[in-house]
Design a protein around this motif. Structure first.
Motif, PDB file in Angstrom:
ATOM      1  N   SER A 208       0.767  -1.311  -0.152  1.00 44.57           N
ATOM      2  CA  SER A 208       0.020  -0.001   0.147  1.00 44.57           C
ATOM      3  C   SER A 208       0.919   1.119   0.004  1.00 44.57           C
ATOM      4  N   TYR A 209       2.044   1.248   0.432  1.00 47.88           N
ATOM      5  CA  TYR A 209       3.071   2.253   0.554  1.00 47.88           C
ATOM      6  C   TYR A 209       3.467   2.731  -0.821  1.00 47.88           C
ATOM      7  N   LEU A 210       3.757   1.718  -1.626  1.00 50.77           N
ATOM      8  CA  LEU A 210       3.998   2.139  -2.851  1.00 50.77           C
ATOM      9  C   LEU A 210       3.270   2.555  -3.865  1.00 50.77           C
ATOM     10  N   GLU A 211       1.826   1.774  -3.913  1.00 51.83           N
ATOM     11  CA  GLU A 211       0.488   1.966  -4.386  1.00 51.83           C
ATOM     12  C   GLU A 211       0.374   3.560  -3.935  1.00 51.83           C
ATOM     13  N   ARG A 212       0.577   4.115  -3.025  1.00 56.38           N
ATOM     14  CA  ARG A 212       0.237   5.238  -2.619  1.00 56.38           C
ATOM     15  C   ARG A 212       1.116   6.151  -3.279  1.00 56.38           C
ATOM     16  N   ALA A 213       2.310   5.939  -3.671  1.00 54.86           N
ATOM     17  CA  ALA A 213       3.385   6.881  -4.370  1.00 54.86           C
ATOM     18  C   ALA A 213       2.687   6.919  -5.698  1.00 54.86           C
ATOM     19  N   PHE A 214       2.423   5.974  -6.487  1.00 49.92           N
ATOM     20  CA  PHE A 214       2.023   5.900  -7.743  1.00 49.92           C
ATOM     21  C   PHE A 214       0.617   6.571  -7.952  1.00 49.92           C
ATOM     22  N   ALA A 215      -0.203   6.199  -6.751  1.00 50.94           N
ATOM     23  CA  ALA A 215      -1.675   7.103  -6.749  1.00 50.94           C
ATOM     24  C   ALA A 215      -1.372   8.593  -6.867  1.00 50.94           C
ATOM     25  N   THR A 216      -0.376   9.032  -5.831  1.00 47.18           N
ATOM     26  CA  THR A 216      -0.198  10.476  -5.725  1.00 47.18           C
ATOM     27  C   THR A 216       0.463  10.928  -7.122  1.00 47.18           C
ATOM     28  N   ILE A 217       1.480  10.236  -7.996  1.00 47.55           N
ATOM     29  CA  ILE A 217       1.654  10.437  -9.207  1.00 47.55           C
ATOM     30  C   ILE A 217       0.588  10.866 -10.182  1.00 47.55           C
ATOM     31  N   ASN A 218      -0.371   9.829  -9.971  1.00 49.94           N
ATOM     32  CA  ASN A 218      -1.456  10.042 -10.820  1.00 49.94           C
ATOM     33  C   ASN A 218      -2.331  11.047 -10.722  1.00 49.94           C
ATOM     34  N   GLN A 219      -2.377  11.269  -9.632  1.00 48.67           N
ATOM     35  CA  GLN A 219      -3.500  12.451  -8.826  1.00 48.67           C
ATOM     36  C   GLN A 219      -2.935  13.832  -9.211  1.00 48.67           C
ATOM     37  N   HIS A 220      -1.641  13.963  -9.231  1.00 47.02           N
ATOM     38  CA  HIS A 220      -1.173  15.400  -9.484  1.00 47.02           C
ATOM     39  C   HIS A 220      -0.616  15.303 -10.857  1.00 47.02           C
ATOM     40  N   TYR A 221       0.034  14.367 -11.541  1.00 49.94           N
ATOM     41  CA  TYR A 221       0.521  14.443 -12.770  1.00 49.94           C
ATOM     42  C   TYR A 221      -0.326  13.882 -14.038  1.00 49.94           C
ATOM     43  N   GLY A 222      -1.282  13.048 -13.496  1.00 48.23           N
ATOM     44  CA  GLY A 222      -2.032  12.411 -14.872  1.00 48.23           C
ATOM     45  C   GLY A 222      -1.355  10.986 -14.929  1.00 48.23           C
ATOM     46  N   ASN A 223      -0.055  11.056 -15.385  1.00 41.88           N
ATOM     47  CA  ASN A 223       0.440   9.693 -15.670  1.00 41.88           C
ATOM     48  C   ASN A 223       1.894   9.801 -15.244  1.00 41.88           C
ATOM     49  N   PHE A 224       2.748   8.684 -15.363  1.00 40.48           N
ATOM     50  CA  PHE A 224       3.924   8.442 -15.204  1.00 40.48           C
ATOM     51  C   PHE A 224       5.112   9.396 -16.070  1.00 40.48           C
ATOM     52  N   ALA A 225       4.542   9.392 -17.496  1.00 39.07           N
ATOM     53  CA  ALA A 225       5.096  10.213 -18.342  1.00 39.07           C
ATOM     54  C   ALA A 225       5.101  11.794 -17.903  1.00 39.07           C
ATOM     55  N   ASN A 226       4.275  12.148 -17.511  1.00 43.24           N
ATOM     56  CA  ASN A 226       4.038  13.533 -17.066  1.00 43.24           C
ATOM     57  C   ASN A 226       4.785  13.903 -15.881  1.00 43.24           C
ATOM     58  N   TYR A 227       4.907  12.843 -14.887  1.00 44.98           N
ATOM     59  CA  TYR A 227       5.637  12.982 -13.778  1.00 44.98           C
ATOM     60  C   TYR A 227       7.032  13.103 -14.198  1.00 44.98           C
ATOM     61  N   LEU A 228       7.746  12.128 -15.060  1.00 44.30           N
ATOM     62  CA  LEU A 228       8.993  12.330 -15.620  1.00 44.30           C
ATOM     63  C   LEU A 228       9.226  13.564 -15.972  1.00 44.30           C
ATOM     64  N   THR A 229       8.392  14.463 -16.864  1.00 43.54           N
ATOM     65  CA  THR A 229       9.070  15.703 -17.439  1.00 43.54           C
ATOM     66  C   THR A 229       8.454  16.916 -16.347  1.00 43.54           C
ATOM     67  N   GLU A 230       7.531  16.734 -15.750  1.00 41.28           N
ATOM     68  CA  GLU A 230       6.904  17.915 -14.866  1.00 41.28           C
ATOM     69  C   GLU A 230       7.497  17.674 -13.648  1.00 41.28           C
ATOM     70  N   ALA A 231       7.629  16.786 -12.852  1.00 38.04           N
ATOM     71  CA  ALA A 231       8.204  16.711 -11.390  1.00 38.04           C
ATOM     72  C   ALA A 231       9.585  16.763 -11.603  1.00 38.04           C
ATOM     73  N   LEU A 232      10.074  15.577 -12.316  1.00 44.72           N
ATOM     74  CA  LEU A 232      11.525  15.422 -12.335  1.00 44.72           C
ATOM     75  C   LEU A 232      12.204  16.093 -13.170  1.00 44.72           C
ATOM     76  N   ASP A 233      11.668  16.639 -14.080  1.00 38.58           N
ATOM     77  CA  ASP A 233      12.074  17.839 -15.006  1.00 38.58           C
ATOM     78  C   ASP A 233      13.217  17.037 -15.820  1.00 38.58           C
ATOM     79  N   LEU A 234      12.912  16.038 -16.335  1.00 44.29           N
ATOM     80  CA  LEU A 234      13.399  15.029 -17.237  1.00 44.29           C
ATOM     81  C   LEU A 234      13.162  15.286 -18.661  1.00 44.29           C
TER      82      LEU A 234
END
Length: 250
Positions: A208-234
């Motif tokens: 549930s801990y790691l699930e919370r992290a991925f749920a937080t990514i989806n909630q704030h950035y929509g998907n993993f690809a957006n998280y990489l570019t928007e949050a991690l600035d990759l």
């Protein structure tokens, strides 16, 4: 023979991923590298050809228990939770949140996604790993939360399935079992019964801990690809470059 001081160690490569196999011998994960034996150093330096260590702990944690220096191995400290407002990643933090440790752990995983230091830290780690392209080891205190999320990022970037990501993550509970018991035994009589119970929870990981992290990514950035570019600035092409470098084509 002296027992190894390397806890929760594994190579997360060598597994089949989308498009091939994640290169073995590149991404090593563990708990803190404190008071290593000569055999431990030989294991990392000569058998695994380790070139760089990334330590995700805080300055305070490092001052109290510094890593063993190894010949020819670079060392870099990236304090992943430096700016986190609420986390339970160190022993001290775990004890502070003993009254509601599960919520404290879930909050920690939100901070691993949202805190400025985690975003910059994982950006730096991943870009350095791509540039290095040689065996590296990343760790925190127990090698389970800051390190566990870092490993999940690497595996997801490489094209591993969710089942593979969670399987690696949950291996920590078996691999830390003896060490966790030793930590709790050493603190018996020094901390309250409530704190002992909290540590028994916090020194392990839960899906549930790691699930919370991925749920937080989806909630704030929509998907993993957006998280990489928007949050991690990759760079938008970062995942493509990562796979080209670290995934052996079929």
């Amino acid at each position: 023979m002296t027992a190894s001081k390397i806890v929760n160690f594994r190579d997360i490569g060598g597994i089949p991923v989308a498009g091939g196999t994640l290169r073995p011998g590149i991404f090593l994960r563990s708990g803190q590298l404190v008071d290593l034996t000569p055999a431990d150093v030989d294991f990392l330096v000569n058998q695994h050809h380790l070139k760089e260590v990334f330590d995700f702990r805080s300055k305070k944690e490092i001052e109290q228990q510094p890593d063993t220096t190894m010949p020819g191995v670079k060392y870099q400290n990236i304090d992943i939770l430096a700016s986190a407002t609420n986390s339970s990643a160190s022993i001290e933090d775990m004890l502070m949140h003993a009254d509601n440790i599960t919520e404290g752990m879930l909050n920690t995983y939100e901070q691993l996604v949202l805190s400025e230091s985690a975003q910059k830290g994982y950006h730096d780690f991943l870009t350095e790993a791509l540039k290095l392209n040689e065996p590296l080891l990343f760790h925190c205190f127990a090698g389970k939360d800051r390190t566990g999320f870092g490993a999940a990022l690497i595996l997801k970037l490489a094209g591993a399935s969710d089942d593979q990501i969670y399987a690696d993550y949950l291996k920590t509970n078996e691999m830390r079992k003896a060490n966790n018991e030793a930590i709790i035994n050493s603190l018996q009589g020094k901390i309250s019964a409530e704190q002992v119970k909290a540590l028994q929870v916090a020194l392990n990981v839960d899906k549930s801990y790691l699930e919370r992290a991925f749920a937080t990514i989806n909630q704030h950035y929509g998907n993993f690809a957006n998280y990489l570019t928007e949050a991690l600035d990759l760079d938008e092409n970062f995942q493509t470059k990562f796979k080209q470098t670290f995934v052996i084509s079929e």
